[in-house]
Design an enzyme around this catalytic site. Structure first.
Site, PDB file in Angstrom:
ATOM      1  N   CYS A  82       2.197  13.590   7.968  1.00 37.89           N
ATOM      2  CA  CYS A  82       1.027  12.709   7.878  1.00 37.89           C
ATOM      3  C   CYS A  82      -0.200  13.560   8.205  1.00 37.89           C
ATOM      4  O   CYS A  82      -0.322  14.083   9.327  1.00 37.89           O
ATOM      5  CB  CYS A  82       1.169  11.550   8.859  1.00 37.89           C
ATOM      6  SG  CYS A  82      -0.275  10.473   8.897  1.00 37.89           S
ATOM      7  N   GLU A 132       4.631   5.891  10.206  1.00 36.72           N
ATOM      8  CA  GLU A 132       3.369   5.477   9.582  1.00 36.72           C
ATOM      9  C   GLU A 132       3.282   3.970   9.414  1.00 36.72           C
ATOM     10  O   GLU A 132       4.239   3.323   8.970  1.00 36.72           O
ATOM     11  CB  GLU A 132       3.232   6.126   8.205  1.00 36.72           C
ATOM     12  CG  GLU A 132       2.814   7.565   8.276  1.00 36.72           C
ATOM     13  CD  GLU A 132       2.346   8.068   6.921  1.00 36.72           C
ATOM     14  OE1 GLU A 132       1.687   7.322   6.180  1.00 36.72           O
ATOM     15  OE2 GLU A 132       2.667   9.233   6.613  1.00 36.72           O
ATOM     16  N   HIS A 192      -4.655   5.855  14.788  1.00 35.16           N
ATOM     17  CA  HIS A 192      -3.512   6.656  15.250  1.00 35.16           C
ATOM     18  C   HIS A 192      -3.346   6.493  16.749  1.00 35.16           C
ATOM     19  O   HIS A 192      -4.315   6.555  17.508  1.00 35.16           O
ATOM     20  CB  HIS A 192      -3.714   8.140  14.919  1.00 35.16           C
ATOM     21  CG  HIS A 192      -3.708   8.388  13.453  1.00 35.16           C
ATOM     22  ND1 HIS A 192      -2.545   8.619  12.746  1.00 35.16           N
ATOM     23  CD2 HIS A 192      -4.710   8.383  12.552  1.00 35.16           C
ATOM     24  CE1 HIS A 192      -2.845   8.768  11.460  1.00 35.16           C
ATOM     25  NE2 HIS A 192      -4.150   8.626  11.312  1.00 35.16           N
ATOM     26  N   CYS A 217      -5.938   8.902   3.607  1.00 35.74           N
ATOM     27  CA  CYS A 217      -4.635   9.550   3.609  1.00 35.74           C
ATOM     28  C   CYS A 217      -4.858  11.052   3.429  1.00 35.74           C
ATOM     29  O   CYS A 217      -5.374  11.488   2.394  1.00 35.74           O
ATOM     30  CB  CYS A 217      -3.781   9.006   2.462  1.00 35.74           C
ATOM     31  SG  CYS A 217      -2.195   9.831   2.359  1.00 35.74           S
ATOM     32  N   GLY A 243      -2.580  11.986  10.655  1.00 36.98           N
ATOM     33  CA  GLY A 243      -1.877  11.990  11.942  1.00 36.98           C
ATOM     34  C   GLY A 243      -1.926  13.357  12.600  1.00 36.98           C
ATOM     35  O   GLY A 243      -2.115  13.472  13.821  1.00 36.98           O
TER      36      GLY A 243
HETATM   37  N1  LIG Z   1       0.119   4.961   6.382  1.00 35.15           N
HETATM   38  C1  LIG Z   1      -1.221   5.373   6.656  1.00 35.15           C
HETATM   39  C2  LIG Z   1      -1.932   5.911   5.448  1.00 35.15           C
HETATM   40  C3  LIG Z   1      -1.314   7.181   4.912  1.00 35.15           C
HETATM   41  C4  LIG Z   1      -1.538   8.391   5.823  1.00 35.15           C
HETATM   42  C5  LIG Z   1      -0.998   9.647   5.187  1.00 35.15           C
HETATM   43  N2  LIG Z   1       0.382   9.786   5.077  1.00 35.15           N
HETATM   44  C6  LIG Z   1      -1.697  10.916   5.630  1.00 35.15           C
HETATM   45  O1  LIG Z   1      -1.209  11.987   5.235  1.00 35.15           O
HETATM   46  O2  LIG Z   1      -2.733  10.871   6.283  1.00 35.15           O
HETATM   47  C7  LIG Z   1      -2.042   4.178   7.201  1.00 35.15           C
HETATM   48  O3  LIG Z   1      -1.690   3.010   6.948  1.00 35.15           O
HETATM   49  O4  LIG Z   1      -3.052   4.426   7.860  1.00 35.15           O
END
Ligand SMILES: N[C@@H](CCC[C@H](N)C(=O)O)C(=O)O
Length: 281
Positions: A226, A217, A168, A75, A229
């Site tokens: 994100c 997400e 992603h 994350c 992301g």
């Molecule tokens: N929901 C994501 C993990 C969290 C990513 C985060 N918000 C970021 O800033 O990178 C997943 O399940 O991969």
């Protein structure tokens, strides 16, 4: 017994942080994390992050549960928050030197550096581009996924896939504001070509050094930002000739500076991380 916590956010992507340095096992179960993240009946957050003891090659270990209780590998916004949390726990907040940590994650060792002004730059490592590494079955396992057609909600989308440790799926569109994220996001997240589900980013290219992004997400739904992301979006845009290796990514919660370094092929992300409040539950 009540557990102390700190609530942080990185561009509105918010997390509950728990000092778990006494044990390699998270103090909450995934079911408890769901309750704590609930915005009506709990504290409210996109995820819970645990600061665990380090391993052979690291100062600390980060584990995170999404607000649906699933455990992602990494994350980006969360690790900036974790760095600030650790600096406070160590009594080093407001340090005038650059403060750096080696953090073990399920995506390998990631290195955040806190600048004296408070911004955090994270060495996010190298992006993984082969279908088997995303993972996706959209093309052969040893192929990259760039501008590949994928049918979702009765429409064909050109998708590019990048793993920053977590998966992603990126689609370039003319106008991100026009995308019905709540409808399309879950369809992409649970599409059968993504065996471990996926995070979904819609990207509008404003210029060679500026992208606009909205994100759905995996395990958390629509969020304001994100970090992984934003890194994946710049990598996807570079791979498909849409932007330079250094770009600003504008998200609903604010902007991140991303560089995919030519020198070492690592992706570097710079952005803020802020304490909201502390408490116990
Ligand atoms: N929901 C994501 C993990 C969290 C990513 C985060 N918000 C970021 O800033 O990178 C997943 O399940 O991969």
């Amino acid at each position: 017994m009540a557990i102390p916590f700190a609530k942080y956010h990185g561009l509105g992507n918010d997390f509950i942080l728990i000092d778990n340095r006494h044990s390699p096992e998270p103090s909450l179960t995934p079911a408890q994390a769901i309750e704590w993240c609930d915005r009506h009946f709990g504290i409210g957050a996109d995820g819970v992050i645990f600061a665990l003891p380090g391993q052979i090659d690291s100062d600390y270990t980060m584990r995170i549960f999404n607000s649906d209780g699933s455990e992602p590998e990494m994350c980006g916004n969360g690790i900036r928050c974790l760095a600030q949390f650790l600096s406070t726990l160590e009594g080093k907040q407001g340090n005038v030197q650059v403060l750096s940590y080696r953090i073990q994650t399920l995506a390998g060792v990631i290195i955040p550096q806190i600048h004296p002004q408070g911004q955090v730059t994270v060495d996010m490592g190298t992006p993984r581009l082969l279908a088997a590494e995303i993972p996706t079955t959209l093309v052969a396992a040893d192929q990259k996924v760039t501008d590949q057609p994928l049918q979702v909600a009765d429409q064909i989308w050109q998708v590019t896939c990048v793993s920053m440790g977590n998966p992603h799926c990126i689609v370039f569109v003319d106008d991100v504001a026009a995308i019905p994220l709540e409808i399309l996001g879950p369809e992409f997240e649970h599409h059968p070509v993504f065996p471990q589900r996926t995070n979904m980013e819609f990207i509008q290219v404003v210029g060679l050094d500026l992208l606009k992004m909205r994100v759905w997400e995996r395990g958390a739904g629509v969020t304001l930002a994100c970090g992984t992301g934003a890194c994946a979006a710049v990598v996807a845009a570079v791979l498909t000739g849409r932007c330079d290796r250094r770009a600003t990514v504008e998200l609903p919660g604010g902007s991140l500076e991303i560089e995919w370094s030519l020198a070492d092929q690592h992706v570097y992300m710079t952005g803020p991380a802020q304490l909201v409040f502390t408490g116990e539950r």
